[in-house]
Motif scaffolding. Structure first.
Motif, PDB file in Angstrom:
ATOM      1  N   GLY A   1       7.102  -0.178   7.691  1.00 19.96           N
ATOM      2  CA  GLY A   1       7.690   1.149   7.666  1.00 19.96           C
ATOM      3  C   GLY A   1       7.770   1.679   6.245  1.00 19.96           C
ATOM      4  O   GLY A   1       7.104   1.177   5.327  1.00 19.96           O
ATOM      5  N   SER A   2       8.595   2.681   6.046  1.00 21.67           N
ATOM      6  CA  SER A   2       8.759   3.255   4.713  1.00 21.67           C
ATOM      7  C   SER A   2      10.177   3.776   4.548  1.00 21.67           C
ATOM      8  O   SER A   2      10.838   4.143   5.527  1.00 21.67           O
ATOM      9  CB  SER A   2       7.759   4.391   4.481  1.00 21.67           C
ATOM     10  N   ALA A   3      10.634   3.795   3.309  1.00 19.17           N
ATOM     11  CA  ALA A   3      11.953   4.337   2.966  1.00 19.17           C
ATOM     12  C   ALA A   3      11.736   5.606   2.153  1.00 19.17           C
ATOM     13  O   ALA A   3      11.046   5.578   1.126  1.00 19.17           O
ATOM     14  CB  ALA A   3      12.756   3.318   2.168  1.00 19.17           C
ATOM     15  N   PHE A   4      12.306   6.716   2.615  1.00 21.33           N
ATOM     16  CA  PHE A   4      12.092   7.994   1.955  1.00 21.33           C
ATOM     17  C   PHE A   4      13.151   8.227   0.889  1.00 21.33           C
ATOM     18  O   PHE A   4      14.352   8.134   1.160  1.00 21.33           O
ATOM     19  CB  PHE A   4      12.119   9.122   2.984  1.00 21.33           C
ATOM     20  N   LEU A   5      12.721   8.531  -0.329  1.00 25.67           N
ATOM     21  CA  LEU A   5      13.619   8.830  -1.443  1.00 25.67           C
ATOM     22  C   LEU A   5      13.645  10.336  -1.658  1.00 25.67           C
ATOM     23  O   LEU A   5      12.597  10.976  -1.755  1.00 25.67           O
ATOM     24  CB  LEU A   5      13.135   8.148  -2.727  1.00 25.67           C
TER      25      LEU A   5
END
Length: 288
Positions: A128-132
């Motif tokens: 997945g990915s973590a949005f900043l």
């Protein structure tokens, strides 16, 4: 591999480059390595403070959170450990550089405010990915000839409406430095600059090669955007006019020196330009 970010400031601007290196290059490397000791000397020891904006752009929502450097160090280490446990280590460095923008540093004598923005995704170990998406204003002070961080207001809403690329997009393997679809936030203020060309303030054409003219033209684009209170990192649409599309590869080489991922959407057209011009560029950008 995507190159790491470079300072946007002129090489002879030693103060801003020193602050940029401290807040981008050293900070990212230390954070991903969980190595506080490598940046400990970048902070003042006495009088340091930190304000938590709690994700808001409204100062009424901000609260004091870090009354000393020790309390901030402990939180920094906690977040660094959490990031190391969840983020894909093979891509963390390039992704964090791509998500980080520091293009404005205001200096008054030995005092400075650095406006640092985070906007992008970090790939996670689970796929997945973590949005900043926040910003921090760092307060810096020069002590004994060296810039140090004396405090900050952090975790503020990123109100600049920086354009971003929807996560589900795909692109063919031969695609250049552009994004097929770019999204901006509702209510974003939009700037449009007229086509910029490789000329100086006297109207003289500068550069004999496409590479030289592209650098001058990109510098002119940046100057126009900054004069209007924006910057290259806020650009979401670019139109490029070339007298000969056979020079597309040379143009892209220079373009990558100025623009970083996520790239703006872009269109390229072969066109007849004014005498002496090999390139002309127009841009659309949001305004913080």
């Amino acid at each position: 591999m995507t190159p790491l970010s470079k300072s946007p400031f002129p090489a002879d601007d030693q103060n801003r480059n020193a602050i940029w290196t401290m807040l981008v290059t050293r900070d990212i490397a230390a954070y991903l390595a969980q190595a506080w000791t490598t940046v400990a000397d970048d902070f003042v020891k006495t009088g340091f403070f930190g304000v938590d904006a709690r994700g808001s752009a409204d100062p009424d929502q901000w609260v004091p959170r870090f009354a000393s450097l020790d309390t901030y160090r402990d939180e920094w280490l906690r977040q660094a450990a959490e990031t190391a446990a969840t983020v894909d280590p093979a891509h963390a460095m390039t992704a964090l550089h791509a998500a980080t923008r520091l293009e404005r540093i205001d200096i008054d004598g030995d005092f400075a405010i650095a406006h640092k923005k985070f906007h992008g995704s970090l790939p996670l170990r689970d796929g997945g990915s973590a949005f900043l998406d926040w910003q921090t204003q760092y307060f810096c002070r020069r002590e004994e000839g060296r810039w140090k961080i004396s405090g900050f207001v952090g975790y503020m809403a990123n109100t600049g409406a920086t354009p971003f690329r929807p996560a589900a997009l795909t692109q063919h393997k031969t695609a250049g430095p552009y994004t097929p679809v770019v999204e901006t936030r509702p209510g974003a203020r939009i700037l449009v600059i007229s086509g910029q060309a490789p000329v100086d303030l006297d109207g003289n054409v500068i550069g004999d090669t496409l590479e030289e003219q592209t650098r001058v033209t990109m510098d002119n684009c940046r100057a126009q955007l900054e004069a209007a209170g924006s910057g290259l990192s806020e650009v979401f649409k670019v139109t490029v006019y070339l007298t000969d599309l056979d020079g597309w590869g040379q143009f892209n080489t220079v373009y990558r020196e100025y623009m970083q991922e996520p790239y703006p959407a872009r269109t390229a057209v072969q066109a007849g330009l004014l005498p002496g011009f090999l390139v002309e560029i127009e841009m659309w950008a949001t305004k913080p």
